[in-house]
Design an enzyme around this catalytic site. Structure first.
Site, PDB file in Angstrom:
ATOM      1  N   ARG A  78       0.850  -1.198   0.000  1.00  0.00           N
ATOM      2  CA  ARG A  78       0.000   0.000   0.000  1.00  0.00           C
ATOM      3  C   ARG A  78       0.883   1.244   0.000  1.00  0.00           C
ATOM      4  NH1 ARG A  78      -1.845   0.865   4.319  1.00  0.00           N
ATOM      5  NH2 ARG A  78      -1.088  -0.945   5.465  1.00  0.00           N
ATOM      6  N   TYR A 206      -1.791  -3.261  -6.701  1.00  0.00           N
ATOM      7  CA  TYR A 206      -1.518  -3.978  -5.454  1.00  0.00           C
ATOM      8  C   TYR A 206      -2.744  -4.080  -4.534  1.00  0.00           C
ATOM      9  CZ  TYR A 206      -0.217  -5.135  -0.794  1.00  0.00           C
ATOM     10  OH  TYR A 206      -0.212  -5.748   0.430  1.00  0.00           O
ATOM     11  N   LYS A 215      -9.625  -2.339   2.105  1.00  0.00           N
ATOM     12  CA  LYS A 215      -9.308  -1.202   2.963  1.00  0.00           C
ATOM     13  C   LYS A 215     -10.101   0.031   2.545  1.00  0.00           C
ATOM     14  CE  LYS A 215      -6.993  -3.709   5.560  1.00  0.00           C
ATOM     15  NZ  LYS A 215      -5.678  -4.170   5.513  1.00  0.00           N
ATOM     16  N   HIS A 235     -10.209  -2.503  11.855  1.00  0.00           N
ATOM     17  CA  HIS A 235      -9.129  -3.345  11.319  1.00  0.00           C
ATOM     18  C   HIS A 235      -8.858  -4.463  12.322  1.00  0.00           C
ATOM     19  CE1 HIS A 235      -4.752  -3.399   9.530  1.00  0.00           C
ATOM     20  NE2 HIS A 235      -5.522  -4.291   8.974  1.00  0.00           N
ATOM     21  N   SER A 257      -1.064  -3.519  10.270  1.00  0.00           N
ATOM     22  CA  SER A 257      -0.723  -4.391   9.141  1.00  0.00           C
ATOM     23  C   SER A 257       0.543  -5.191   9.437  1.00  0.00           C
ATOM     24  CB  SER A 257      -0.512  -3.537   7.898  1.00  0.00           C
ATOM     25  OG  SER A 257      -1.685  -2.815   7.621  1.00  0.00           O
ATOM     26  N   ALA A 258       0.482  -6.474   9.112  1.00  0.00           N
ATOM     27  CA  ALA A 258       1.607  -7.396   9.314  1.00  0.00           C
ATOM     28  C   ALA A 258       2.053  -7.463  10.775  1.00  0.00           C
ATOM     29  CB  ALA A 258       2.778  -7.054   8.386  1.00  0.00           C
ATOM     30  N   CYS A 259       1.091  -7.404  11.694  1.00  0.00           N
ATOM     31  CA  CYS A 259       1.403  -7.518  13.123  1.00  0.00           C
ATOM     32  C   CYS A 259       0.654  -8.675  13.790  1.00  0.00           C
ATOM     33  CB  CYS A 259       1.128  -6.208  13.838  1.00  0.00           C
ATOM     34  SG  CYS A 259       2.283  -4.905  13.366  1.00  0.00           S
ATOM     35  N   LYS A 261      -2.637 -10.450  12.899  1.00  0.00           N
ATOM     36  CA  LYS A 261      -4.081 -10.757  12.936  1.00  0.00           C
ATOM     37  C   LYS A 261      -4.397 -12.127  12.339  1.00  0.00           C
ATOM     38  CE  LYS A 261      -5.277  -7.032  10.789  1.00  0.00           C
ATOM     39  NZ  LYS A 261      -3.897  -6.493  10.718  1.00  0.00           N
ATOM     40  N   ASN A 263      -2.523 -14.645  11.913  1.00  0.00           N
ATOM     41  CA  ASN A 263      -1.971 -15.705  12.756  1.00  0.00           C
ATOM     42  C   ASN A 263      -2.806 -15.953  14.005  1.00  0.00           C
ATOM     43  OD1 ASN A 263       0.913 -16.899  12.022  1.00  0.00           O
ATOM     44  ND2 ASN A 263       0.677 -14.880  11.108  1.00  0.00           N
ATOM     45  N   ASP A 284      -9.111  -9.874   9.227  1.00  0.00           N
ATOM     46  CA  ASP A 284      -8.574  -8.531   8.928  1.00  0.00           C
ATOM     47  C   ASP A 284      -9.552  -7.399   9.240  1.00  0.00           C
ATOM     48  OD1 ASP A 284      -6.243  -7.096   7.852  1.00  0.00           O
ATOM     49  OD2 ASP A 284      -7.535  -6.536   6.187  1.00  0.00           O
ATOM     50  N   ASN A 374       6.562  -8.541   1.696  1.00  0.00           N
ATOM     51  CA  ASN A 374       5.103  -8.363   1.725  1.00  0.00           C
ATOM     52  C   ASN A 374       4.418  -9.264   0.688  1.00  0.00           C
ATOM     53  OD1 ASN A 374       2.684  -7.150   2.734  1.00  0.00           O
ATOM     54  ND2 ASN A 374       2.615  -5.816   0.927  1.00  0.00           N
ATOM     55  N   ARG A 376       2.152 -12.293  -0.572  1.00  0.00           N
ATOM     56  CA  ARG A 376       0.867 -12.647   0.050  1.00  0.00           C
ATOM     57  C   ARG A 376       0.197 -13.810  -0.655  1.00  0.00           C
ATOM     58  NH1 ARG A 376      -1.583  -8.828   4.031  1.00  0.00           N
ATOM     59  NH2 ARG A 376       0.049  -7.288   4.361  1.00  0.00           N
ATOM     60  N   ASN A 503       0.195 -17.813  22.285  1.00  0.00           N
ATOM     61  CA  ASN A 503      -0.631 -16.640  22.609  1.00  0.00           C
ATOM     62  C   ASN A 503      -1.972 -17.049  23.215  1.00  0.00           C
ATOM     63  OD1 ASN A 503       1.386 -14.961  21.659  1.00  0.00           O
ATOM     64  ND2 ASN A 503       0.526 -14.850  19.585  1.00  0.00           N
TER      65      ASN A 503
HETATM   66  P1  GTP Z   1      -2.181  -7.685   7.483  1.00  0.00           P
HETATM   67  O1  GTP Z   1      -2.724  -8.723   6.563  1.00  0.00           O
HETATM   68  O2  GTP Z   1      -1.120  -6.837   6.838  1.00  0.00           O
HETATM   69  O3  GTP Z   1      -3.230  -6.834   8.108  1.00  0.00           O
HETATM   70  O4  GTP Z   1      -1.328  -8.470   8.618  1.00  0.00           O
HETATM   71  P2  GTP Z   1      -1.735  -9.337   9.908  1.00  0.00           P
HETATM   72  O5  GTP Z   1      -2.000  -8.432  11.063  1.00  0.00           O
HETATM   73  O6  GTP Z   1      -2.795 -10.318   9.560  1.00  0.00           O
HETATM   74  O7  GTP Z   1      -0.364 -10.090  10.242  1.00  0.00           O
HETATM   75  P3  GTP Z   1       0.039 -11.637  10.089  1.00  0.00           P
HETATM   76  O8  GTP Z   1      -0.740 -12.537  11.000  1.00  0.00           O
HETATM   77  O9  GTP Z   1       0.040 -11.990   8.657  1.00  0.00           O
HETATM   78  O10 GTP Z   1       1.540 -11.607  10.636  1.00  0.00           O
HETATM   79  C1  GTP Z   1       2.521 -10.777  10.079  1.00  0.00           C
HETATM   80  C2  GTP Z   1       3.906 -11.266  10.446  1.00  0.00           C
HETATM   81  O11 GTP Z   1       4.046 -11.316  11.865  1.00  0.00           O
HETATM   82  C3  GTP Z   1       4.194 -12.673   9.926  1.00  0.00           C
HETATM   83  O12 GTP Z   1       5.489 -12.711   9.398  1.00  0.00           O
HETATM   84  C4  GTP Z   1       4.076 -13.524  11.141  1.00  0.00           C
HETATM   85  O13 GTP Z   1       4.880 -14.672  11.067  1.00  0.00           O
HETATM   86  C5  GTP Z   1       4.496 -12.600  12.288  1.00  0.00           C
HETATM   87  N1  GTP Z   1       3.794 -12.952  13.564  1.00  0.00           N
HETATM   88  C6  GTP Z   1       2.465 -13.177  13.713  1.00  0.00           C
HETATM   89  N2  GTP Z   1       2.163 -13.513  15.005  1.00  0.00           N
HETATM   90  C7  GTP Z   1       3.340 -13.482  15.676  1.00  0.00           C
HETATM   91  C8  GTP Z   1       3.686 -13.747  17.054  1.00  0.00           C
HETATM   92  O14 GTP Z   1       2.868 -14.073  17.911  1.00  0.00           O
HETATM   93  N3  GTP Z   1       5.010 -13.579  17.378  1.00  0.00           N
HETATM   94  C9  GTP Z   1       5.947 -13.225  16.439  1.00  0.00           C
HETATM   95  N4  GTP Z   1       7.210 -13.089  16.844  1.00  0.00           N
HETATM   96  N5  GTP Z   1       5.651 -12.985  15.139  1.00  0.00           N
HETATM   97  C10 GTP Z   1       4.372 -13.124  14.759  1.00  0.00           C
HETATM   98  C1  SPV Z   2      -2.848  -4.516   5.358  1.00  0.00           C
HETATM   99  O1  SPV Z   2      -1.894  -3.886   4.858  1.00  0.00           O
HETATM  100  O2  SPV Z   2      -3.335  -4.239   6.486  1.00  0.00           O
HETATM  101  C2  SPV Z   2      -3.436  -5.653   4.630  1.00  0.00           C
HETATM  102  C3  SPV Z   2      -3.046  -5.849   3.237  1.00  0.00           C
HETATM  103  O3  SPV Z   2      -4.277  -6.355   5.158  1.00  0.00           O
HETATM  104  S1  SPV Z   2      -3.845  -4.707   2.218  1.00  0.00           S
HETATM  105  O4  SPV Z   2      -5.046  -5.345   1.669  1.00  0.00           O
HETATM  106  O5  SPV Z   2      -2.942  -4.375   1.152  1.00  0.00           O
HETATM  107  O6  SPV Z   2      -4.234  -3.534   2.955  1.00  0.00           O
HETATM  108 MN    MN Z   3      -4.772  -5.630   7.251  1.00  0.00          MN
END
Ligand code: GTP
Ligand code: SPV
Ligand code: MN
Length: 600
Positions: A78, A206, A215, A235, A257-259, A261, A263, A284, A374, A376, A503
């Site tokens: 993004r 993208y 989003k 979110h 994002s990428a923190c 969710k 997982n 998400d 990033n 996916r 967790n």
């Molecule tokens: P968006 O789709 O961007 O909104 O991301 P998201 O919040 O769904 O994040 P996602 O679960 O895809 O995790 C993003 C990254 O964080 C991945 O590389 C995971 O492996 C890592 N991750 C997720 N949960 C944990 C955790 O509990 N501990 C650690 N150390 N890393 C984690």
């Molecule tokens: C994020 O960035 O929070 C995502 C991927 O979930 S995107 O759809 O590109 O926003």
């Molecule tokens: Mn997201």
């Protein structure tokens, strides 16, 4: 130009036909294709996408129905700096959004869109966000010149005939116009017109920039609709947590994002916690309303997952790995010699003959990542082995707890419980997190990301926080609010907490706090468990190590309060007084000045 089929045979909505005509006059495509969501259509579009080199078939024996897409290397995340909220006034967009006057935006993007689909196909993609037949559900229509978008939208949304049926003769639908414009970064703009329920996105193919359901509609426009209509678009993942007695409680959690969710939403419980199960409602986005019982009820408006690939493995997230065994699109992952997928953190060694995300032979010696950070997967939620039986429930699921969480190497303990709704909203409002590869720009910089909505709030953030406080008046049975941090690091730079499946121990503590008798200690910043209050059965960590992950460090919190104070000052006039007051109380309890950064 030709239209397949003719618009009149497809929809009774005069407004839809007129709008499609208007877009066609502007962009001048060679042909118009109305998507109906059928299996036949999927086969046809897939064949065309392969022919055009947009999709590469993966090994169909190993991964039936799976394809790889390599995006333009300049278009992999993004782009927040060219994302605009085009409300009538700058103040309505607020201090955290880029603003462009609506007239200027329509003119500027209109000039770029003029004749932009000449020689190309215009896909008309009707879709429903939310379970069919639900009071939560809303219709959107995306017009796009990207076959990748058309194929992705049928995974991510309830796309096609069902949407036209729900729309009927109505004019109430989100209007999304998207054009790739040769993926020229100079022509990249993502503009939202909340007052017109309209999105114009140009110059990017993208995910979050181009799949306008996600989003753009389900968060930026929907957050604004939610304020008008008295609900919340967030979110957030939504999960069901079933205890050994078979009782299920639902939790919604907002992480940037990428923190984490996806997982957390698909969490596989550790073997030592017998009888606990997690079910995914959404990974998400959550649309949340007050239910007839006075509690909050949530639905996932989406129909598929657009998940981060790197770090996903049979160990960290086996349910995600199983979800991408068939019918998934992969974007910017590496490809093996036998046409399978690979990425960093998959927990299998990089095989010989790997092709990197740009399509070049890869070797470990290059020092470069084989998959883009990033990269996916896009996969139907029906593939998820732990999909909740209530994922499509028109009523949604009742929410017992709301979690906010960021990616913080320091300061933030593993878990923190708020005292009440206002304090919980304060926690969400002041949340900080390190930036990630999900957005273009520097990675690893801590920024304030209120409720994980900084890039996704479609109106003034102060008014948004006010809406959260206002909602409390309508919620007779409010969920309890918590804060978590899976990403705290020790002096050696290692994560203090193993995360992922473990967790569950933190979620269990939360449910025990609400319905049981788990212990906690009071601190100026909230309630924190001691290691002894958590179920640590079978965990390979000492109580002292767990206590370290739970520690509140006064020095770190001084800086945290100063940073939160600076953010509040930036919000200015629209910041709700109750949040300012909470900030002052916590600062006083910590013995720090609430407004200025402390030395050291
Ligand atoms: P968006 O789709 O961007 O909104 O991301 P998201 O919040 O769904 O994040 P996602 O679960 O895809 O995790 C993003 C990254 O964080 C991945 O590389 C995971 O492996 C890592 N991750 C997720 N949960 C944990 C955790 O509990 N501990 C650690 N150390 N890393 C984690
Ligand atoms: C994020 O960035 O929070 C995502 C991927 O979930 S995107 O759809 O590109 O926003
Ligand atoms: Mn997201």
């Amino acid at each position: 130009m030709t239209s397949y089929p003719a618009a009149d045979s497809i929809t009774q909505s005069r407004a839809l036909k007129d709008w499609v005509d208007e877009c066609a006059r502007l962009t001048n495509p060679d042909r118009i294709v109305w998507c109906n969501g059928s299996e036949d259509e999927r086969r046809r579009l897939t064949a065309e996408a392969i022919e055009a080199g947009v999709l590469i078939p993966l090994n169909q024996e190993k991964r039936p129905g799976c394809y790889l897409h390599r995006s333009n290397p300049n278009d992999v995340a993004r782009t927040e700096e060219v994302t605009f909220i085009c409300s009538p006034t700058r103040a309505q967009a607020g201090p955290t959004n880029n603003w462009m006057a609506p007239g200027e935006a329509y003119q500027k993007l209109g000039a770029l869109l003029k004749g932009s689909m000449k020689g190309r196909t215009m896909y008309v993609i009707p879709y429903v966000m939310g379970p069919l037949g639900s009071r939560f559900a809303k219709v959107g229509v995306e017009i796009s010149d990207s076959i990748y978008v058309a194929l992705s939208m049928r995974i991510m949304t309830r796309m096609g005939a069902a949407a036209l049926e729900m729309l009927g003769a109505s004019d109430d639908f989100n209007r999304g116009l998207h054009c790739t414009l040769g993926l020229d970064p100079q022509k990249r703009f993502i503009c939202h017109f909340p007052q017109d329920n309209t999105i114009w996105s140009v110059g990017s193919g993208y995910g979050g920039n181009a799949l306008l359901s996600k989003k753009c509609f389900a968060l930026r426009i929907a957050s604004w609709l939610g304020r008008q209509e008295g609900w919340l678009a967030e979110h957030m993942l939504i999960l069901g947590l079933q205890n050994p007695a078979g009782e299920t409680r639902y939790i919604a959690a907002a992480f940037p994002s990428a923190c984490g969710k996806t997982n957390l939403a698909m969490l596989m419980p550790p073997a030592a916690l017998k009888g606990w199960k997690v079910f995914t409602v959404g990974d998400d986005i959550a649309w949340i309303r007050v239910g007839p019982d006075g509690g909050l009820w949530a639905t996932n408006p989406e129909f598929g997952y657009f998940g981060v690939a790197p770090g996903t493995s049979m160990k960290s997230n086996p349910n995600a790995m199983r979800s991408v065994e068939r019918d998934a699109l992969f974007t910017n992952v590496a490809m093996t010699a036998d046409g399978d997928i690979w990425w960093e953190g998959m927990d299998v060694p990089a095989p010989a003959g790997l092709i990197d995300w740009r399509g070049r032979p890869w070797s470990a010696a290059s020092g470069e990542k084989a998959a883009h950070p990033n990269s996916r997967f896009t996969t139907p939620m029906a593939n998820n082995p732990v999909l909740s039986p209530h994922a499509e429930d028109p009523q949604g699921v009742p929410i017992s707890a709301i979690i906010f969480g960021g990616r913080r190497a320091t300061t933030m303990p593993l878990v923190l419980e708020s005292r009440d709704w206002t304090h919980g909203v304060y926690m969400g409002a002041t949340m900080g997190s390190e930036t990630t590869a999900a957005a273009a720009g520097q990675v690893g910089v801590v920024r304030r990301d209120p409720m994980a909505m900084l890039p996704f709030c479609g109106y003034n953030v102060g008014d948004y926080l006010g809406h959260w406080l206002e909602m409390r008046k309508h919620i007779a049975k409010p969920p309890r609010i918590f804060m978590v941090n899976w990403f705290r690091k020790d002096a050696a730079g290692q994560f203090m907490w193993p995360g992922y499946g473990e967790n569950l121990r933190v979620l269990k503590w939360m449910i025990d706090r609400i319905h049981g008798d788990a212990g906690a200690r009071d601190t100026p910043v909230g309630r924190v468990p001691n290691a002894a209050d958590l179920d640590l059965t079978g965990l390979a960590m000492s109580a002292a190590q767990v206590d370290q992950a739970l520690a509140i460090d006064a020095g770190e919190w001084k800086n945290e309060m100063a940073s939160a104070g600076e953010f509040f000052a930036r919000i200015g006039d629209t910041l709700p007084a109750a949040l300012k007051a909470t900030h002052g109380e916590i600062a006083a309890a910590l013995g720090v000045d609430a407004t200025h950064r402390q030395a050291g």
